[in-house]
Write a protein that holds these residues in place. Structure first.
Motif, PDB file in Angstrom:
ATOM      1  N   PRO A 166       0.422  -1.249  -0.004  1.00  0.00           N
ATOM      2  CA  PRO A 166      -0.058  -0.094   0.224  1.00  0.00           C
ATOM      3  C   PRO A 166       0.950   1.158   0.178  1.00  0.00           C
ATOM      4  N   VAL A 167       0.713   2.453  -0.623  1.00  0.00           N
ATOM      5  CA  VAL A 167       1.227   3.457  -0.685  1.00  0.00           C
ATOM      6  C   VAL A 167      -0.307   4.923  -0.965  1.00  0.00           C
ATOM      7  N   THR A 168      -0.001   5.456   0.264  1.00  0.00           N
ATOM      8  CA  THR A 168      -0.859   6.775   0.574  1.00  0.00           C
ATOM      9  C   THR A 168      -0.030   7.791  -0.288  1.00  0.00           C
ATOM     10  N   VAL A 169      -2.042   7.657  -0.955  1.00  0.00           N
ATOM     11  CA  VAL A 169      -1.387   8.999  -1.332  1.00  0.00           C
ATOM     12  C   VAL A 169      -2.677  10.448  -1.280  1.00  0.00           C
ATOM     13  N   GLY A 170      -3.859   9.947  -0.959  1.00  0.00           N
ATOM     14  CA  GLY A 170      -5.168  10.754  -1.086  1.00  0.00           C
ATOM     15  C   GLY A 170      -5.844  10.481  -0.945  1.00  0.00           C
ATOM     16  N   PHE A 171      -7.473  10.984  -0.503  1.00  0.00           N
ATOM     17  CA  PHE A 171      -8.131  10.042  -1.262  1.00  0.00           C
ATOM     18  C   PHE A 171      -8.997  11.251  -2.394  1.00  0.00           C
ATOM     19  N   SER A 172      -9.667  10.629  -3.536  1.00  0.00           N
ATOM     20  CA  SER A 172     -10.279  11.250  -4.669  1.00  0.00           C
ATOM     21  C   SER A 172     -10.909  10.361  -4.911  1.00  0.00           C
ATOM     22  N   VAL A 173     -12.311  10.994  -5.731  1.00  0.00           N
ATOM     23  CA  VAL A 173     -14.053  10.672  -6.287  1.00  0.00           C
ATOM     24  C   VAL A 173     -12.825  10.173  -7.591  1.00  0.00           C
ATOM     25  N   SER A 174     -12.707  11.417  -8.658  1.00  0.00           N
ATOM     26  CA  SER A 174     -12.268  11.461  -9.863  1.00  0.00           C
ATOM     27  C   SER A 174     -11.345  11.541  -9.666  1.00  0.00           C
ATOM     28  N   LYS A 175     -10.548  10.208 -10.961  1.00  0.00           N
ATOM     29  CA  LYS A 175      -8.874  10.097 -10.240  1.00  0.00           C
ATOM     30  C   LYS A 175      -8.629   9.309 -11.682  1.00  0.00           C
ATOM     31  N   VAL A 176      -7.058   9.627 -11.948  1.00  0.00           N
ATOM     32  CA  VAL A 176      -6.148   9.346 -13.026  1.00  0.00           C
ATOM     33  C   VAL A 176      -5.342   8.315 -12.708  1.00  0.00           C
ATOM     34  N   LEU A 177      -5.420   7.117 -13.268  1.00  0.00           N
ATOM     35  CA  LEU A 177      -4.304   6.331 -12.715  1.00  0.00           C
ATOM     36  C   LEU A 177      -3.896   5.638 -13.908  1.00  0.00           C
ATOM     37  N   GLY A 178      -2.523   5.200 -14.049  1.00  0.00           N
ATOM     38  CA  GLY A 178      -1.712   4.254 -15.193  1.00  0.00           C
ATOM     39  C   GLY A 178      -0.676   3.620 -14.527  1.00  0.00           C
ATOM     40  N   LEU A 179      -0.163   2.461 -15.299  1.00  0.00           N
ATOM     41  CA  LEU A 179       1.150   2.211 -14.730  1.00  0.00           C
ATOM     42  C   LEU A 179       2.481   2.104 -16.288  1.00  0.00           C
ATOM     43  N   LEU A 180       3.434   2.802 -15.877  1.00  0.00           N
ATOM     44  CA  LEU A 180       4.076   2.560 -17.084  1.00  0.00           C
ATOM     45  C   LEU A 180       5.787   2.743 -16.714  1.00  0.00           C
ATOM     46  N   GLY A 181       5.920   1.246 -17.173  1.00  0.00           N
ATOM     47  CA  GLY A 181       6.818   0.267 -16.260  1.00  0.00           C
ATOM     48  C   GLY A 181       6.980   0.114 -14.751  1.00  0.00           C
TER      49      GLY A 181
END
Length: 765
Positions: free
Chosen positions: A284-299
């Protein structure tokens, strides 16, 4: 399902052409080209000119991508404020092809979950899917491949697209819901059930993918929507290869997740849960809460941010910018100031719709360079600014305050929404200013009604704004803190036609009054819309001393040609003097007097200011001791401001007060009123040639007033009004109606000249 040789060739070509990215900017080594077997020198090949950045419509979001372009959705709003989304395929040369129109309710677009040039539309019931190959304009124009799920029965509905394969939701009449993979097979359809899914699956929240695999979020029966599980499906075998149980934390069903060959990441609550696909270990990594999110893996990096529109977000929010975090050492790099959507690109990079204060809004390619460090390159632009900028304004070059009765709507168009602003309108000569501000402006364009004043607030009537040159200053602060605060200025001119009693050139009528010491003062008036009455503005201004030397004083309008109203005074010897108006509050209000002529002691009354001859200049009416009225036309010549007199008529000695009132009845010429000795007020309508129509009775009881003055438009409604001052410290405005039948409304009390000091008033003009 491995890519075909053709697809691999497209993929290789797309690294350079489709996304306008060279090998050097991608951080990959470029092999040296072997020299040809020749004896002479080989001319150097000129460097290729950089490809132009394609232009996108505003409000374009990335939905999916392929080797030869990407699919974008463009929001449109109709006249009834209904939103619809147009889908287009954008090519690297800047051209695009329409997939579905914004308000075409007969079909919808299915984005491709894989990196693919295939796009699909489905009918309203998601039963008939039409596949279009967008790899070239020619192929895009070919007849689509049709997958008619109706041929498989009444239970199949399209849910997503993987390459040219449809992910279908199958709902049998009895038994649990199933997921199938449906594709073309010769002239028929291949229908394969996906195995390994939970038996009680109820819905699919979203569907994504990587080459050869499908990645879905699903919910099972009886489980809260926030408790969605994940499944990885091998497209070749139609079998689930991995499942990820619902997390302990709750949150919206639309929580994003992404998969790469080595990791699965999902954003739940305020944490990213990164799972190693080989070992199953989750970090787990704490980053903060948001309802609308952008997420993607790059390498070995994960990109994440809060999803915001241009101008959205809050300054200081750590989730506002797009951040790349290393999954090996935890280092973070901020690449974009904001982001709203993300898809995988053909070469393993990411395409992100977002913006930076430096380069503006558009689609950015996020890549890892040869040194492993991430970069962001703008590959398509909407032409919009991410930072707050000024696009346009309607202010200037001239603001005519006569068009809306001393009011004007002023507007500014800014590059995006959500900011606070302050607008200052500064009169250059006097340095007086009007200030308007708003702490929370939602729309990018704003306007406000300027009531032509220097008010300190909306409920303050303020002093009417002067005519002349102005500077406007706009200061706007974006709520998201992206870029510098906006500072913009411009010049404009305020213009009004000259007004009969406007001595300081600000459009509002003034009154001149003389006290018992012979001191002449001016008081400015303003209409207070909140109180519904005319009010005095500031304290009376000193004009001059020694005015008790005049037996008659009259404000005569502009007879000397300066546009400012003038004043005449008749002394005890019968000499008439002109005090020319300067039209400036910052200097002497009336110039030194100039002798006009002698013999004026034959006149008992003067009425002036109206244009009774229709030539655009104010005229003077005078009644002599025999009751004859004479007309002196204004000339506009300061050395000889009045023409020779002409006779109007006799019998005017029945009146003890006359006053020019301008055009109160809606005709083309100036009018005047006369009060007889019984206190009845009469209206004389001007014919426009120096004569008057038969008198019209206004009403009785006017002998209660010591002064009756045609003040001009005091109520700022475009009609001339009448001012009446009583001997008992009373003061009234009779608003004009514009009708000769009933020229004045019921009187309205005003505080103008009510508090006149210790020395009283013996004359008002």
């Amino acid at each position: 399902m491995s890519p075909s040789p053709t697809a691999r060739r497209r993929l290789a070509a797309a690294v350079i052409t489709a996304l306008a990215v060279t090998a050097s900017t991608a951080g990959t080594a470029v092999p040296a080209t072997a020299a040809p077997a020749a004896t002479g020198a080989v001319p150097a090949t000129p460097a290729a000119a950089p490809l132009p950045v394609p232009k996108l419509p505003a409000k374009t979001e990335v939905v999916s991508s392929g080797p030869n372009g990407f699919l974008g959705s463009i929001e449109h709003v109709d006249s009834e404020n209904n939103s619809g989304f147009e889908y287009r395929w954008f090519r690297p040369d800047g051209t695009s092809a329409l997939i579905t129109e914004a308000f075409s309710y007969g079909s919808s677009t299915l984005p491709n979950a894989l990196v693919s040039d295939i796009v699909a539309t489905a009918d309203t019931g998601s039963r008939v899917v039409r596949l279009r190959d967008m790899s070239t304009p020619a192929s895009a124009g070919a007849d689509p491949v049709v997958i008619d799920l109706r041929t498989l029965g009444s239970t199949h509905y399209a849910r997503a697209l993987y390459g040219s394969t449809v992910l279908a939701v199958v709902t049998p009449a009895s038994g649990p819901m199933e997921l199938h993979l449906v594709s073309k097979s010769g002239t028929g359809l291949s229908d394969r059930k996906i195995t390994g899914l939970p038996a009680d699956i109820e819905s699919v929240a979203w569907a994504k993918g990587t080459p050869g695999t499908a990645f879905i979020s699903y919910k099972t029966k009886g489980v809260d929507a926030s408790r969605a599980g994940l499944a990885v499906i091998d497209l070749a075998s139609a079998a689930v290869t991995e499942t990820y149980a619902p997390p302990a934390e709750s949150g919206p069903e639309s929580r994003p997740a992404d998969v790469s060959p080595t990791e699965v990441v999902r954003w739940v609550g305020d944490k990213l849960f990164v799972t190693d696909r080989a070992t199953g270990a989750t970090t787990p990594v704490t980053v903060g809460f948001s309802v609308s999110k952008v997420l993607g893996l790059l390498g070995d990096r994960v990109a994440y941010s809060r999803s915001t529109d241009t101008g959205g977000g809050t300054a200081g929010d750590p989730l506002l910018p797009l951040t790349l975090r290393s999954l090996t050492d935890g280092r973070t790099v901020t690449l974009l100031d904001r982001a709203s959507s993300l898809v995988h690109a053909p070469d393993g990079t990411l395409l992100v719709r977002g913006g930076t204060a430096e380069k503006g809004e558009g689609v950015y390619r996020i890549a890892l360079g040869a040194d492993g460090e991430p970069t962001a390159e703008l590959v398509a632009t909407t032409g919009e600014s991410t930072a707050l900028t000024l696009d346009s304004t309607n202010v200037g070059p001239v603001v005519d305050l006569d068009l809306q009765n001393n009011r004007a709507y002023l507007s500014w168009d800014l590059s995006h929404d959500n900011f606070s602003y302050t607008v200052e309108l500064i009169h250059k000569e006097s340095r007086r200013r009007y200030v308007h501000s708003l702490s929370n402006q939602g729309a990018g364009n704003f306007r406000f009604l300027w009531r032509g004043n220097f008010a300190q607030g909306e409920t303050d009537p303020g002093k009417a704004a002067f005519n002349g040159d102005y500077t406007w200053k706009l200061t706007a602060k974006p709520h998201n803190g992206i870029g510098e605060d906006l500072h913009a200025t411009g010049d404009f001119k305020v213009a009004r036609k000259p007004k009969i009693h406007d001595f300081d050139n600000n459009g509002s009528p003034d009154l001149l009054f003389r006290d018992h010491r012979g001191i002449l003062k001016r008081i400015d008036t303003m209409y207070d819309a909140w109180k519904g009455k005319v009010v005095p503005v500031e304290d009376p201004q000193w004009v001059g001393e020694g005015w008790n030397g005049y037996k008659l004083i009259e404000s005569v309008g502009d007879i000397a040609g300066t546009t400012a109203p003038d004043v005449v005074g008749r002394d005890a010897a019968g000499v008439l003097w002109l005090h020319q108006g300067t039209g400036s509050e910052s200097s002497v209000l009336l110039a030194s007097r100039v002798r006009i002529g002698a013999g004026w002691n034959i006149y008992t009354q003067l009425a002036a200011g109206s244009d009774v001859t229709g030539d655009g200049r104010a005229d003077v009416l005078a009644t002599d001791t025999a009751g004859v009225m004479w007309l002196y036309k204004g000339t506009g010549n300061a050395t000889a401001p009045l023409a020779n007199r002409t006779k109007v008529g006799a019998g005017w000695n029945i009146y003890n007060q006359i006053s020019a009132v301008g055009n109160v009845a809606g005709a083309a010429a100036g009018d005047f009123v006369a009060r007889d000795k019984a206190g009845v007020l009469w209206l004389y309508l001007g014919n426009g040639n120096g004569t008057f129509a038969s008198r019209i009775r206004v009403g009785g009881g006017w002998n209660q007033y010591s002064q009756i003055v045609g003040i001009g438009d005091a109520t700022m409604d475009g009609r001339a009004d009448l001012y009446a001052y009583g001997p008992n410290n009373t003061s009234y405005i009779y608003p004009g109606t514009g009708s000769w039948r009933t020229p004045f409304q019921t009187r309205v009390p005003t505080d103008v000249l009510v508090d006149n000091g210790d020395y009283g008033i013996n004359h008002v003009t």
